[in-house]
Design a protein around this motif. Structure first.
Motif, mmCIF file in Angstrom:
data_model
loop_
_atom_site.group_PDB
_atom_site.id
_atom_site.type_symbol
_atom_site.label_atom_id
_atom_site.label_comp_id
_atom_site.label_asym_id
_atom_site.label_seq_id
_atom_site.Cartn_x
_atom_site.Cartn_y
_atom_site.Cartn_z
ATOM 1 N N PHE A 111 -66.064 48.888 65.245
ATOM 2 C CA PHE A 111 -65.118 48.458 66.272
ATOM 3 C C PHE A 111 -64.404 49.653 66.888
ATOM 4 C CE2 PHE A 111 -60.765 47.059 67.404
ATOM 5 C CZ PHE A 111 -61.086 46.159 68.410
ATOM 6 N N LEU A 112 -63.912 50.559 66.042
ATOM 7 C CA LEU A 112 -63.187 51.724 66.557
ATOM 8 C C LEU A 112 -64.090 52.625 67.392
ATOM 9 C CD1 LEU A 112 -60.984 52.708 63.473
ATOM 10 C CD2 LEU A 112 -60.289 51.474 65.543
ATOM 11 N N SER A 113 -65.398 52.621 67.107
ATOM 12 C CA SER A 113 -66.323 53.466 67.870
ATOM 13 C C SER A 113 -66.485 52.976 69.306
ATOM 14 C CB SER A 113 -67.690 53.521 67.187
ATOM 15 O OG SER A 113 -68.365 52.278 67.306
ATOM 16 N N THR A 114 -66.097 51.712 69.571
ATOM 17 C CA THR A 114 -66.176 51.190 70.947
ATOM 18 C C THR A 114 -64.904 51.484 71.734
ATOM 19 O OG1 THR A 114 -65.256 49.005 70.399
ATOM 20 C CG2 THR A 114 -67.638 49.309 70.124
ATOM 21 N N LEU A 115 -63.875 51.986 71.050
ATOM 22 C CA LEU A 115 -62.621 52.349 71.712
ATOM 23 C C LEU A 115 -62.662 53.842 72.041
ATOM 24 C CD1 LEU A 115 -60.167 50.369 69.394
ATOM 25 C CD2 LEU A 115 -61.435 49.549 71.392
ATOM 26 N N HIS A 116 -61.769 54.286 72.890
ATOM 27 C CA HIS A 116 -61.865 55.665 73.392
ATOM 28 C C HIS A 116 -60.523 56.386 73.327
ATOM 29 C CE1 HIS A 116 -65.849 54.534 74.730
ATOM 30 N NE2 HIS A 116 -65.310 53.448 75.238
ATOM 31 N N TYR A 117 -59.794 56.146 72.251
ATOM 32 C CA TYR A 117 -58.497 56.801 72.079
ATOM 33 C C TYR A 117 -58.685 58.313 71.974
ATOM 34 C CZ TYR A 117 -56.283 52.294 71.114
ATOM 35 O OH TYR A 117 -55.782 51.016 71.216
ATOM 36 N N HIS A 118 -57.915 59.016 72.784
ATOM 37 C CA HIS A 118 -57.953 60.486 72.771
ATOM 38 C C HIS A 118 -57.065 61.041 71.659
ATOM 39 C CE1 HIS A 118 -58.409 64.523 74.282
ATOM 40 N NE2 HIS A 118 -57.116 64.648 74.512
ATOM 41 N N GLU A 119 -55.995 60.316 71.341
ATOM 42 C CA GLU A 119 -55.054 60.761 70.329
ATOM 43 C C GLU A 119 -55.430 60.166 68.975
ATOM 44 O OE1 GLU A 119 -52.763 62.974 70.850
ATOM 45 O OE2 GLU A 119 -53.123 63.084 73.026
ATOM 46 N N ALA A 120 -55.569 61.020 67.962
ATOM 47 C CA ALA A 120 -55.931 60.560 66.620
ATOM 48 C C ALA A 120 -54.909 59.565 66.081
ATOM 49 C CB ALA A 120 -56.053 61.759 65.681
ATOM 50 N N ALA A 121 -53.640 59.750 66.426
ATOM 51 C CA ALA A 121 -52.582 58.863 65.944
ATOM 52 C C ALA A 121 -52.786 57.437 66.446
ATOM 53 C CB ALA A 121 -51.214 59.385 66.376
ATOM 54 N N ASP A 122 -53.262 57.288 67.698
ATOM 55 C CA ASP A 122 -53.503 55.949 68.254
ATOM 56 C C ASP A 122 -54.691 55.282 67.560
ATOM 57 O OD1 ASP A 122 -51.388 56.076 70.060
ATOM 58 O OD2 ASP A 122 -52.625 57.052 71.593
ATOM 59 N N LEU A 123 -55.696 56.063 67.263
ATOM 60 C CA LEU A 123 -56.864 55.523 66.572
ATOM 61 C C LEU A 123 -56.478 55.051 65.163
ATOM 62 C CD1 LEU A 123 -59.943 55.194 67.193
ATOM 63 C CD2 LEU A 123 -60.302 57.277 65.866
ATOM 64 N N GLU A 124 -55.709 55.860 64.464
ATOM 65 C CA GLU A 124 -55.283 55.498 63.104
ATOM 66 C C GLU A 124 -54.324 54.312 63.124
ATOM 67 O OE1 GLU A 124 -56.473 56.506 60.153
ATOM 68 O OE2 GLU A 124 -57.938 57.418 61.533
ATOM 69 N N HIS A 125 -53.512 54.226 64.175
ATOM 70 C CA HIS A 125 -52.607 53.080 64.334
ATOM 71 C C HIS A 125 -53.402 51.787 64.438
ATOM 72 C CE1 HIS A 125 -50.743 50.401 67.507
ATOM 73 N NE2 HIS A 125 -49.901 50.259 66.494
ATOM 74 N N CYS A 126 -54.490 51.825 65.202
ATOM 75 C CA CYS A 126 -55.341 50.649 65.341
ATOM 76 C C CYS A 126 -56.044 50.330 64.018
ATOM 77 C CB CYS A 126 -56.374 50.881 66.451
ATOM 78 S SG CYS A 126 -57.346 49.414 66.868
ATOM 79 N N ARG A 127 -56.576 51.365 63.374
ATOM 80 C CA ARG A 127 -57.267 51.168 62.093
ATOM 81 C C ARG A 127 -56.309 50.523 61.057
ATOM 82 N NH1 ARG A 127 -61.572 53.569 59.560
ATOM 83 N NH2 ARG A 127 -61.724 55.223 61.153
ATOM 84 N N GLU A 128 -55.094 51.048 60.981
ATOM 85 C CA GLU A 128 -54.141 50.537 59.999
ATOM 86 C C GLU A 128 -53.782 49.081 60.265
ATOM 87 O OE1 GLU A 128 -49.795 51.775 58.058
ATOM 88 O OE2 GLU A 128 -50.834 53.153 59.432
ATOM 89 N N GLY A 129 -53.665 48.735 61.546
ATOM 90 C CA GLY A 129 -53.363 47.349 61.888
ATOM 91 C C GLY A 129 -54.493 46.409 61.484
ATOM 92 N N LEU A 130 -55.735 46.840 61.681
ATOM 93 C CA LEU A 130 -56.887 46.026 61.294
ATOM 94 C C LEU A 130 -56.970 45.870 59.774
ATOM 95 C CD1 LEU A 130 -59.488 47.580 63.777
ATOM 96 C CD2 LEU A 130 -58.456 45.311 63.951
ATOM 97 N N VAL A 131 -56.658 46.943 59.059
ATOM 98 C CA VAL A 131 -56.646 46.883 57.587
ATOM 99 C C VAL A 131 -55.563 45.917 57.118
ATOM 100 C CG1 VAL A 131 -56.200 48.192 55.478
ATOM 101 C CG2 VAL A 131 -57.646 49.171 57.276
ATOM 102 N N LYS A 132 -54.372 46.007 57.705
ATOM 103 C CA LYS A 132 -53.268 45.109 57.351
ATOM 104 C C LYS A 132 -53.651 43.645 57.570
ATOM 105 C CE LYS A 132 -49.272 48.121 58.403
ATOM 106 N NZ LYS A 132 -48.455 47.872 57.191
ATOM 107 N N ALA A 133 -54.488 43.418 58.606
ATOM 108 C CA ALA A 133 -54.910 42.047 58.932
ATOM 109 C C ALA A 133 -56.013 41.546 58.006
ATOM 110 C CB ALA A 133 -55.375 41.979 60.385
ATOM 111 N N GLY A 134 -56.524 42.420 57.159
ATOM 112 C CA GLY A 134 -57.558 42.015 56.211
ATOM 113 C C GLY A 134 -58.973 42.108 56.754
ATOM 114 N N LEU A 135 -59.164 42.920 57.797
ATOM 115 C CA LEU A 135 -60.500 43.046 58.399
ATOM 116 C C LEU A 135 -61.325 44.166 57.777
ATOM 117 C CD1 LEU A 135 -59.702 42.297 62.132
ATOM 118 C CD2 LEU A 135 -61.433 41.156 60.744
ATOM 119 N N GLY A 136 -60.785 44.836 56.747
ATOM 120 C CA GLY A 136 -61.525 45.909 56.094
ATOM 121 C C GLY A 136 -60.576 46.767 55.301
ATOM 122 N N SER A 137 -61.131 47.807 54.728
ATOM 123 C CA SER A 137 -60.308 48.728 53.949
ATOM 124 C C SER A 137 -60.250 50.070 54.651
ATOM 125 C CB SER A 137 -60.876 48.901 52.539
ATOM 126 O OG SER A 137 -62.196 49.414 52.596
#
Length: 584
Positions: A557-583
């Protein structure tokens, strides 16, 4: 000082003084753009060397006379395509003369009889044409793929002998100067016939002669801005202003101008308030298909003029398209013209799902079968294929990328003044993580058409990927204001921008405007609810994400997004993990 035989190309811009008087900064900016994007690259490609430039002309040396002719033909033919949708009184056009003779080179300048003759015959060329001497003709007549017309011997100023001159016969089909012929639709030939629209001079209802400058300026601005939209054929100012101050008969005016749609309006001033009304008329049945009024305080008359112009020209093309779509509903693809196929394909593309994307591809392919040189169709085929690429709907990603690049190259060659082409090039550059190219093409698209909602919303989308969520939201909201009938996907862009800005409630509200949501939207909703601490809602959207995409993984999923800032990418990843979509 050096003397040698060389081909000299002399070019001069027609009507330079008149254009500079009308709009000096705009003329200089457009001339600079033509130099950067077309003229200088064409000279370099044909091994030419610019020796001298003036405000409205240049002298270029070529070692090969054939290269000089090829360069001139390419410049003039591509300038004709660039000017096809520009009002006649605003077009930048050139005369070109080419001579082969002895040239004196001294201190980075050129002199001599060879230069003088080239400069003189340039004045004999038609506007948008090329004139050559017999010396050039003798060298290239059987070496270049163009025809020549003998103009006979000419007496030139300050040249003692008569000079035989030939005219290069350019393809008249590229001139773009007239209204598309309906005859071209007979039989199986259903090529591009764009909807034609005329803007009649707005009426001054104030009884104040001093308001005429504002009324006429508003009409002219609307004409100029509409001309940026390459999907419309805009009747020139010279034709429509014939009706200034007259009570018009709609069917008669439509027939006289060859216009399917008419725009008319009025301006009324009362005290410190001004009311501008505008309506769009379908001339086939004399029906009003859109009308609006704008009430403003007279604080800054020019600011009002710009604001109202932007609002009108952002809305009108969409209302024309909507009218055309209503007519298309009664047609099958086999009976559609190329323009209509592209229009129907756009509607399907905006739905952003796999099946509609496939159908859109079939329709745009049909358009190109009907008219292989339809630049707008090539640009939109690239856009539709790019959508399939971006969402992972294509079977062969690498082959699709090659196809997208080929379509865009073709569109640029046919019409490199189309905002859609540069918009799509910017989007493809994002997919390829080429931010330099993305910025160039996005800025070019905005310069070509600053009121085009698809370009404006993309500016917001790109800013979101770059990490500037606040500004991204402003641009997306602006696109929504420009086109109140915008595609639904604008809400998706807005939701993602709010998510990047850590505004989770606003992100959820934006996504909820979508009538159909895919696994991508549910993933963002799950992450938004997770960041808000609503575990129940987050799990519900996470479950729906997996239901729609059983193979869902955070990394994919993250590979289809195009965040330039690493912090934004990690923010999205952490939200998905919190939602139970992965580790993590």
């Amino acid at each position: 000082m050096e003397r040698r035989l060389a081909a000299v190309l002399a070019a001069d811009m027609a009507g330079y003084s008149r254009l500079m008087e009308i709009d000096e900064p705009g003329t200089l900016a457009r001339l600079r753009t033509h130099r950067i994007e077309l003229i200088d690259p064409a000279i370099n490609k044909n091994q030419g060397k610019i020796i001298k430039t003036t405000g409205d002309g240049m002298l270029v040396e070529f070692q090969s006379v054939a290269d000089a002719v090829k360069c001139a033909v390419e410049v003039q033919e591509r300038m004709r395509r660039r000017n096809s949708d520009v009002p006649e009184d605003r077009r930048i056009e050139f005369r070109i003369g080419i001579n082969l003779g002895d040239i004196i080179f001294d201190d980075n300048d050129i002199f001599g009889d060879g230069v003088n003759v080239a400069a003189r015959i340039e004045g004999l060329a038609e506007i948008g044409g090329v004139a050559v001497t017999a010396a050039v003709y003798d060298q290239v007549s059987d070496r270049v793929d163009v025809a020549f017309e003998d103009l006979g011997e000419k007496t030139l100023k300050n040249i003692s002998r008569p000079v035989q001159v030939y005219r290069v016969v350019l393809d008249a089909a590229d001139s773009g100067g007239g209204r598309p012929s309906e005859a071209g639709l007979s039989g199986d030939s259903r090529s591009v016939v764009k909807p034609s629209i005329a803007v009649l001079p707005f009426a001054n209802m104030s009884g104040d002669p001093e308001q005429e400058f504002f009324v006429d300026g508003l009409t002219e601005d609307i004409l100029t801005e509409l001309s940026r939209r390459h999907e419309l054929f805009v009747i020139s100012r010279n034709s429509s202003f014939v009706y200034k101050g007259q009570s018009v008969n709609i069917p008669e005016v439509a027939k006289s101008l060859g216009a399917q749609y008419l725009v008319e309006g009025s301006v009324r001033k009362a005290g410190n308030r001004i009311r501008i009304t505008v309506q769009l008329i379908d001339t086939a049945n004399d029906s009003h298909i859109w009308a609006e009024k704008y009430d403003r305080d007279l604080d800054d008359i020019f600011e009002i003029q710009d604001e109202v112009t932007s609002a009108i020209v952002a809305t009108l093309p969409g209302r024309v398209e909507a009218s055309q779509r209503d007519q298309l509903a009664r047609k099958t693809p086999a009976n559609m013209a190329a323009y209509e196929c592209v229009l129907a394909a756009k509607v399907l593309h905006h739905r952003s799902n796999k099946s509609d994307n496939a159908e859109a591809t079939e329709l745009v392919d049909r358009a190109l079968e009907l008219d292989p040189d339809y630049a707008h169709a090539h640009a939109w085929r690239a856009c539709i294929l790019g959508q399939a690429w971006g969402y992972g709907w294509c079977e062969d990603i690498d082959a699709t990328i090659v196809e997208v690049e080929a379509e865009l190259a073709k569109a640029l060659f046919l019409d490199d003044n189309d905002a859609d082409t540069h918009r799509i090039l910017a989007a493809c550059a994002v997919l390829a993580d080429d931010l330099t190219k993305m910025r160039y093409h996005q800025e070019r698209a905005l310069a070509l058409n600053p009121n085009y909602d698809l370009v404006v919303v993309q500016q917001g989308e790109l800013l979101n990927w770059l990490g500037n969520a606040e500004e991204a939201i402003e641009w997306i909201r602006k696109a929504m204001r420009l086109n109140p009938h915008h595609p639904e996907r604008f809400w998706s862009h807005l939701g993602k921008a709010h998510f990047t800005g850590r505004q989770y409630a606003e992100a959820i509200e934006a996504f909820m405007h979508l009538s159909a949501t895919d696994h991508t939207h549910h993933a963002f909703l799950a992450a938004s609810y997770a960041w808000l601490g609503d575990a129940t809602a987050a799990k519900a959207h996470a479950d729906r994400t997996r239901e729609l995409d059983p193979a869902f993984s955070i990394d994919t999923f993250l590979s289809t997004l195009h965040y330039h800032e690493a912090a934004d990418l990690e923010h999205c990843r952490e939200g998905l993990v919190k939602a139970g979509l992965g580790s993590s």
